[in-house]
Each structure stands twice: as structure tokens, then as C-alpha cells.
Write a protein that holds these residues in place. Structure first.
Motif, PDB file in Angstrom:
ATOM      1  N   PRO A 186     -64.898  -5.298  56.938  1.00  0.00           N
ATOM      2  CA  PRO A 186     -66.545  -4.474  57.499  1.00  0.00           C
ATOM      3  C   PRO A 186     -67.261  -4.091  56.486  1.00  0.00           C
ATOM      4  N   ALA A 187     -68.055  -4.002  56.333  1.00  0.00           N
ATOM      5  CA  ALA A 187     -69.214  -2.034  55.275  1.00  0.00           C
ATOM      6  C   ALA A 187     -69.296  -1.148  55.958  1.00  0.00           C
ATOM      7  N   PRO A 188     -69.587  -0.180  55.037  1.00  0.00           N
ATOM      8  CA  PRO A 188     -68.824   0.776  55.579  1.00  0.00           C
ATOM      9  C   PRO A 188     -68.774   1.340  56.236  1.00  0.00           C
ATOM     10  N   ILE A 189     -67.348   2.098  56.503  1.00  0.00           N
ATOM     11  CA  ILE A 189     -66.473   2.430  57.935  1.00  0.00           C
ATOM     12  C   ILE A 189     -66.986   4.647  57.640  1.00  0.00           C
ATOM     13  N   VAL A 190     -65.755   4.580  56.716  1.00  0.00           N
ATOM     14  CA  VAL A 190     -65.445   5.765  56.405  1.00  0.00           C
ATOM     15  C   VAL A 190     -66.203   5.547  54.524  1.00  0.00           C
ATOM     16  N   TRP A 191     -66.822   6.947  54.556  1.00  0.00           N
ATOM     17  CA  TRP A 191     -68.102   7.024  53.755  1.00  0.00           C
ATOM     18  C   TRP A 191     -67.493   7.555  52.061  1.00  0.00           C
ATOM     19  N   THR A 192     -67.653   7.277  50.976  1.00  0.00           N
ATOM     20  CA  THR A 192     -66.980   8.031  49.563  1.00  0.00           C
ATOM     21  C   THR A 192     -68.643   8.407  49.414  1.00  0.00           C
ATOM     22  N   ASP A 193     -68.672   9.438  48.059  1.00  0.00           N
ATOM     23  CA  ASP A 193     -69.388   9.643  47.573  1.00  0.00           C
ATOM     24  C   ASP A 193     -70.227   8.473  46.575  1.00  0.00           C
ATOM     25  N   LYS A 194     -69.426   7.770  46.138  1.00  0.00           N
ATOM     26  CA  LYS A 194     -69.655   6.555  45.919  1.00  0.00           C
ATOM     27  C   LYS A 194     -70.899   5.478  46.241  1.00  0.00           C
ATOM     28  N   MET A 195     -69.480   5.596  47.372  1.00  0.00           N
ATOM     29  CA  MET A 195     -69.810   4.096  48.426  1.00  0.00           C
ATOM     30  C   MET A 195     -71.607   4.802  49.463  1.00  0.00           C
ATOM     31  N   ARG A 196     -72.353   5.402  49.440  1.00  0.00           N
ATOM     32  CA  ARG A 196     -72.769   5.823  50.016  1.00  0.00           C
ATOM     33  C   ARG A 196     -74.383   5.725  49.100  1.00  0.00           C
ATOM     34  N   ARG A 197     -73.674   5.972  47.323  1.00  0.00           N
ATOM     35  CA  ARG A 197     -74.866   5.779  46.018  1.00  0.00           C
ATOM     36  C   ARG A 197     -75.643   4.948  46.256  1.00  0.00           C
ATOM     37  N   GLY A 198     -74.553   3.768  46.081  1.00  0.00           N
ATOM     38  CA  GLY A 198     -74.406   2.788  45.907  1.00  0.00           C
ATOM     39  C   GLY A 198     -75.214   1.655  47.161  1.00  0.00           C
ATOM     40  N   MET A 199     -75.026   2.571  48.678  1.00  0.00           N
ATOM     41  CA  MET A 199     -75.786   1.695  49.491  1.00  0.00           C
ATOM     42  C   MET A 199     -77.834   2.397  49.573  1.00  0.00           C
ATOM     43  N   GLU A 200     -77.402   3.828  48.933  1.00  0.00           N
ATOM     44  CA  GLU A 200     -78.682   3.972  48.667  1.00  0.00           C
ATOM     45  C   GLU A 200     -79.331   3.786  47.436  1.00  0.00           C
ATOM     46  N   ALA A 201     -78.831   3.130  46.762  1.00  0.00           N
ATOM     47  CA  ALA A 201     -79.108   2.582  45.642  1.00  0.00           C
ATOM     48  C   ALA A 201     -80.021   1.089  46.364  1.00  0.00           C
ATOM     49  N   THR A 202     -79.152   0.683  47.240  1.00  0.00           N
ATOM     50  CA  THR A 202     -79.314  -0.909  47.315  1.00  0.00           C
ATOM     51  C   THR A 202     -80.986  -0.681  47.945  1.00  0.00           C
ATOM     52  N   ARG A 203     -80.648   0.362  49.381  1.00  0.00           N
ATOM     53  CA  ARG A 203     -81.919   0.525  50.129  1.00  0.00           C
ATOM     54  C   ARG A 203     -83.033   0.452  49.903  1.00  0.00           C
ATOM     55  N   ALA A 204     -83.144   1.181  48.568  1.00  0.00           N
ATOM     56  CA  ALA A 204     -84.619   1.997  47.631  1.00  0.00           C
ATOM     57  C   ALA A 204     -85.048   0.567  47.167  1.00  0.00           C
ATOM     58  N   GLY A 205     -84.544  -0.205  46.628  1.00  0.00           N
ATOM     59  CA  GLY A 205     -84.124  -2.549  46.003  1.00  0.00           C
ATOM     60  C   GLY A 205     -84.775  -3.037  47.309  1.00  0.00           C
ATOM     61  N   LEU A 206     -84.459  -2.684  48.428  1.00  0.00           N
ATOM     62  CA  LEU A 206     -85.635  -3.862  49.199  1.00  0.00           C
ATOM     63  C   LEU A 206     -86.415  -3.454  49.802  1.00  0.00           C
ATOM     64  N   ASP A 207     -87.176  -2.079  49.365  1.00  0.00           N
ATOM     65  CA  ASP A 207     -88.028  -1.485  49.314  1.00  0.00           C
ATOM     66  C   ASP A 207     -88.882  -1.496  48.107  1.00  0.00           C
ATOM     67  N   ARG A 208     -88.496  -1.778  47.205  1.00  0.00           N
ATOM     68  CA  ARG A 208     -88.536  -2.577  45.700  1.00  0.00           C
ATOM     69  C   ARG A 208     -89.081  -3.671  45.466  1.00  0.00           C
ATOM     70  N   ASP A 209     -88.385  -4.200  45.727  1.00  0.00           N
ATOM     71  CA  ASP A 209     -88.088  -6.192  45.827  1.00  0.00           C
ATOM     72  C   ASP A 209     -87.082  -6.453  46.497  1.00  0.00           C
ATOM     73  N   PRO A 210     -87.863  -7.098  47.379  1.00  0.00           N
ATOM     74  CA  PRO A 210     -86.480  -7.082  48.763  1.00  0.00           C
ATOM     75  C   PRO A 210     -85.776  -8.691  47.892  1.00  0.00           C
ATOM     76  N   GLN A 211     -85.971  -9.549  47.860  1.00  0.00           N
ATOM     77  CA  GLN A 211     -85.456 -10.318  47.210  1.00  0.00           C
ATOM     78  C   GLN A 211     -84.397 -10.551  45.711  1.00  0.00           C
ATOM     79  N   ALA A 212     -85.338  -9.680  45.012  1.00  0.00           N
ATOM     80  CA  ALA A 212     -84.647  -9.588  44.184  1.00  0.00           C
ATOM     81  C   ALA A 212     -83.148  -8.445  44.016  1.00  0.00           C
ATOM     82  N   THR A 213     -82.910  -7.816  44.868  1.00  0.00           N
ATOM     83  CA  THR A 213     -82.290  -6.838  45.990  1.00  0.00           C
ATOM     84  C   THR A 213     -80.895  -7.561  46.151  1.00  0.00           C
ATOM     85  N   LEU A 214     -81.541  -8.751  47.428  1.00  0.00           N
ATOM     86  CA  LEU A 214     -80.298  -9.660  47.968  1.00  0.00           C
ATOM     87  C   LEU A 214     -80.172 -10.226  46.374  1.00  0.00           C
TER      88      LEU A 214
END
Length: 259
Positions: A119-147
Motif C-alpha cells: 500500500p501507499a502511505p496509510i499511517v504517516w511519519t514525518d519522513k514519509m510525508r516530506r518525501g511525498m510532498e517533495a514528489t508532489r512538488a516535482g510533479l509540478d516542475r517536471d512530471p516525466q523526470a519525477t515519475l
């Protein structure tokens, strides 16, 4: 095949006979992700494998927010449209596992349990959320490179085959771009701990990759009786590349729980 449920076209595959099993794919994926599991499961279940709106062949949803609750309600409407009138076993991969938990949390009596495939994140840790938020920012900047970075650094291990990487990349590229972003936001906004605690009333099997996205102790804090397993030597798409390991765990789960 396709049907209209709650005004939304849903394309799907079906096969097998027996009790109903709904298979829900993950973010930027589609129903074909389950092909390695289906022959074995179709010997015991009537398997239903839809494409979520915006992914695969199902068109993007119309107006309104894309949330995990939206997808959960739509999958319930899909089952109702097919006149499924008995409890359903749910199986979800990644975001699909989150949707499965949301479905059970809303109506536990309608489902026999769930198999949660890495499963994708179910119970968040701070590290997990930071990683997901960084990925989300990357999807705005450069979706293909982030994927591409997600596939190389998170989803796959170095020894896993290029053909699956290429297949996953092509499926992601075909997804609706707006829905891709909205569904990622939905994962970030979801209260997984609350849904898991409510869903824990039903039998649950967690099948993690060799490095699961969630920590066992965090999951057990909300679902103490969950059955927990991990595949050996494979990453996020373990249900494709280690199908025999995954099916062995599912069969063991079925022997222990009335699903």
C-alpha cells in the motif's frame, strides 16, 4: 467491457466464478497490473478488475473533487451496478489499497476483508510525508523526470526487468494528467489511520514489498490483528514479478479468514 456507474463510464475485465473479488489498481496504473494473479484467483472467485476514472480506458471523472472517498464510493456504485448483492473481497495495490480500506471503513458489512498489496502511505511519519510532498512538488516542475525518479529509486530494484519499467512508464504516460495530480493530492489528504482503524473490523492481509512503504508497528497500532507479509527480492510491483509469493500468502490468508 464497460458500464456506467453513478454517471461515470468504467471499463473493466471480469472472469472466473465464485464469490466476488474486486481488484483496485494503483496511482497511474490500470487493471492489467493484476494479470499475473488472476488465473489462480479466478478458480475461486468472480474477479472484477476495473480501470479507475482517469486511468486506463476509463475516461476522466467530470466535475467535483477527486478524493479517495470519491473513488471508494464509485467502486461501491460499480459493484451495485453489476448487481453484486453479497459481501465482496477487496484487493488493492498501492493507492488501490488505500481505496479498499476507505470502502471497508464506510461499509464494513459489504466486504469480507481486503488484501493490501504494498500500500501507499496509510499511517504517516514525518519522513514519509516530506518525501511525498517533495514528489508532489516535482510533479509540478517536471512530471516525466519525477515519475522516472520514482520508478528508479522507489518502485523498482536494480535487478528487476526493463520490460516492466517500460510498461509502467507507458501506462503512466497514458493517464489523464489532471487526474494524476488530483489523485496524488488525494493520497496526501487522506486520513489513512482513521480508515484503517475502522476497516480493522474485517480480516486484512498486508503484502509488502521487500522494503514496505509503511512500518509494521504503525499499521498494527491501528489494526492489531492484521496479517503481515513481505515478498523477497522485489519492490513495489511484487504482485507482477513475485506473483507466486503473493498468491501463497493470499492462500494462507484465505485458510485463516473467511474471505
Amino acid at each position: 467491457m464497460h458500464v456506467k456507474a453513478a454517471g461515470q463510464r468504467i471499463d473493466y475485465d471480469a472472469g472466473g466464478t465464485g464469490r466476488p473479488l474486486l481488484m483496485v489498481h494503483g496511482w497511474t496504473s490500470d487493471r492489467h497490473t493484476f494479470m499475473a494473479l488472476r488465473p489462480h484467483l479466478e478458480a475461486s472467485y468472480r474477479v472484477l478488475a476495473p480501470d479507475l476514472p482517469g486511468f486506463g480506458a476509463s475516461p476522466a471523472p467530470g466535475d467535483g473533487p477527486v478524493t479517495l472517498g470519491y473513488y471508494a464510493d464509485l467502486m461501491a456504485a460499480f459493484l451495485a451496478t453489476l448487481q453484486i448483492d453479497e459481501p465482496v473481497l477487496l484487493m488493492g495495490h498501492s493507492m488501490g489499497a488505500q481505496i479498499a480500506l476507505e470502502m471497508i471503513a464506510a461499509r464494513p458489512d459489504a466486504y469480507t476483508g481486503a488484501v493490501l498489496l504494498d500500500p501507499a502511505p496509510i499511517v504517516w511519519t514525518d519522513k514519509m510525508r516530506r518525501g511525498m510532498e517533495a514528489t508532489r512538488a516535482g510533479l509540478d516542475r517536471d512530471p516525466q523526470a519525477t515519475l522516472s525518479a520514482l520508478r528508479d529509486k522507489a518502485f523498482f530494484r536494480g535487478h528487476e526487468p526493463d520490460w516492466l519499467r517500460d510498461e509502467i512508464a507507458a501506462t503512466a504516460a497514458a493517464a489523464d494528467p489532471a487526474v494524476t495530480l488530483a489523485a496524488f493530492d488525494a493520497m496526501l489528504d487522506w486520513d489513512g489511520a482513521a480508515a484503517l482503524a475502522r476497516a480493522a473490523a474485517r480480516p486484512l492481509l498486508y503484502v509488502g514489498a521487500d522494503r514496505p512503504q509503511n512500518r509494521e508497528q504503525d499499521i498494527r497500532a491501528h489494526a492489531p490483528a492484521i496479517h503481515w507479509g513481505r515478498t523477497v527480492g522485489h519492490g513495489h510491483f511484487n504482485h507482477v514479478l513475485a506473483a507466486e509469493q503473493v498468491l501463497a500468502m493470499i492462500d494462507s490468508f484465505r485458510a485463516l479468514a473467511p474471505v
